[in-house]
Write an enzyme that holds these catalytic residues in place. Structure first.
Site, PDB file in Angstrom:
ATOM      1  N   ASN A 195     -10.013   5.797   2.253  1.00 45.12           N
ATOM      2  CA  ASN A 195      -8.899   5.272   1.474  1.00 45.12           C
ATOM      3  C   ASN A 195      -8.195   6.385   0.707  1.00 45.12           C
ATOM      4  OD1 ASN A 195      -7.258   3.076   0.603  1.00 45.12           O
ATOM      5  ND2 ASN A 195      -9.042   1.754   0.755  1.00 45.12           N
ATOM      6  N   ASP A 229      -9.487   1.921  -4.373  1.00 45.56           N
ATOM      7  CA  ASP A 229      -8.585   1.814  -3.224  1.00 45.56           C
ATOM      8  C   ASP A 229      -7.729   3.078  -3.157  1.00 45.56           C
ATOM      9  OD1 ASP A 229      -6.727   0.945  -1.240  1.00 45.56           O
ATOM     10  OD2 ASP A 229      -6.991  -1.130  -1.832  1.00 45.56           O
ATOM     11  N   GLU A 239       0.846  -1.204   0.000  1.00 46.55           N
ATOM     12  CA  GLU A 239       0.000   0.000   0.000  1.00 46.55           C
ATOM     13  C   GLU A 239       0.881   1.254   0.000  1.00 46.55           C
ATOM     14  OE1 GLU A 239      -2.995   1.037  -0.199  1.00 46.55           O
ATOM     15  OE2 GLU A 239      -4.422  -0.532   0.392  1.00 46.55           O
TER      16      GLU A 239
END
Length: 284
Positions: free
Chosen positions: A146, A193, A15
C-alpha cells in the site's frame, strides 16, 4: 484536527490523491470504477482508464501521465489521458492486481500488488526504471502492498502493508535499492492504507476503518491526528495547493451498506500547519 468535506459522494473507493502541479489541480482514482478523477474548482470530472481497476496515477516529468491499471501500466503524452495506452504488464495472473504505488525521487515508478484473496505474503512491490519495459521485484512477501513515500533527504523509504497492519521503514539507495527493513509503526485504529511525507519528515498515514489520518514523527511516534468525520474508511492522503499546505484525504464506501456513512466516498481537506513535499514524477 478535524477535516472538512469538500465534495459530495464522488467515489466508491477513492485512492491515490496527487497534486498535479502543471494544472494546479488534485487528481485521484475511483479504483474499482476504473476512473481517474480531477478536482476542478468545486466540481469533479471523471476519465476512464480502460480497465476495471485504476490503481495509481502519477505525472510524467515531460508531460502526460503513468497509470497503474488492474494488471498493467499505461502511459500518456497528454495530461488529459486522451492518448493513454498500456505498455508493460506488471502481473498477468488474474488472481492478482495492482494496488498502491508512486514515484521515487529519481523518477522511477513503484507499484505494489496483492492477491485478490489477500493471501499472506503473496504481494510484491515492483520498480519500473525510466526507459525500461520490465518492472523488477524489489520488496517481496507483502500481503497488501500500500502507501509509499520517501523522507525529505531521500534516505528513508516508507511502505504500508495493510495486511500485516505495519508501516515499514527501509534505508534507500538509488543504486542498491531499499535495505534494512524494520518496523516503523504498528500503532493506530484500523489498518494503515495510503501515506505521504511532509517537508519536516512527518509521515501521514491514512487509517482504513480508523476514521482518521495519523502523523508519525521521524522516530515513529504519533504526534498529530486528523479526524475524518462521517467516513471510517480513510484510504489515502496527499499535500496539495500551490503552497502544498493543504492535506487532501480520500475515503471509501467499500463494504458499507447504502444508507451508512453518507459522507463516505467524499474528498476531505485540512490545513495541518505543515507543508508537504512536491509530488515526484515518472522520468520515463
Amino acid at each position: 484536527m478535524r477535516a472538512e468535506r469538500v465534495t459530495g459522494r464522488v467515489c466508491f473507493h477513492g485512492e491515490g490523491p496527487v497534486w498535479w502541479e502543471r494544472t494546479h489541480q488534485l487528481r485521484f482514482v475511483d479504483m474499482f470504477a476504473g476512473d481517474v478523477l480531477t478536482l476542478d474548482g468545486d466540481r469533479v470530472t471523471r476519465t476512464p482508464v480502460g480497465s476495471a481497476v485504476a490503481a495509481v496515477i502519477r505525472p510524467r516529468l515531460g508531460g502526460g501521465a503513468i497509470v497503474a491499471r488492474e494488471h498493467d501500466l499505461a502511459i500518456s503524452n497528454l495530461d488529459d489521458l486522451s492518448d493513454l495506452a498500456g505498455f508493460v504488464t506488471v502481473e498477468a495472473d488474474p488472481g492478482f492486481r495492482c494496488n498502491d504505488g508512486g514515484c521515487d525521487p529519481d523518477g522511477g515508478f513503484w507499484i505494489g500488488t496483492l492477491a485478490y484473496g489477500f493471501t499472506d505474503g503473496a504481494g510484491t512491490l515492483y520498480r519500473l526504471d525510466a526507459g525500461s519495459l520490465r518492472p523488477r521485484p524489489v520488496v517481496p512477501g507483502l500481503t497488501i502492498s500500500n502507501g509509499l513515500g520517501w523522507s525529505p533527504d531521500t534516505q528513508v523509504m516508507y511502505l504500508n502493508d495493510s495486511g500485516t497492519h505495519t508501516t515499514w521503514a527501509f534505508d534507500d539507495d538509488p543504486l542498491a535499492g531499499p535495505s534494512n527493513r524494520r518496523v516503523f509503526s504498528r500503532v493506530g485504529p484500523g489498518v494503515p492504507d495510503g501515506l505521504c511525507v511532509d517537508a519536516e519528515g512527518g509521515v501521514w498515514v491514512a487509517r482504513y476503518d480508523g476514521g482518521c489520518v495519523q502523523r508519525l514523527d521521524p522516530s515513529g511516534v504519533v504526534d498529530a491526528v486528523v479526524e475524518v468525520p462521517g467516513a471510517s474508511k480513510v484510504t489515502a492522503c496527499a499535500f496539495g495547493d500551490d503552497d502544498l499546505g493543504t492535506l487532501y484525504i480520500t475515503t471509501s464506501r467499500e463494504n458499507l451498506p447504502e444508507d451508512a456513512e453518507p459522507d463516505a466516498g467524499s474528498l476531505f481537506v485540512v490545513q495541518p500547519g505543515v507543508a508537504g513535499l512536491p509530488a515526484q514524477g515518472f522520468a520515463g
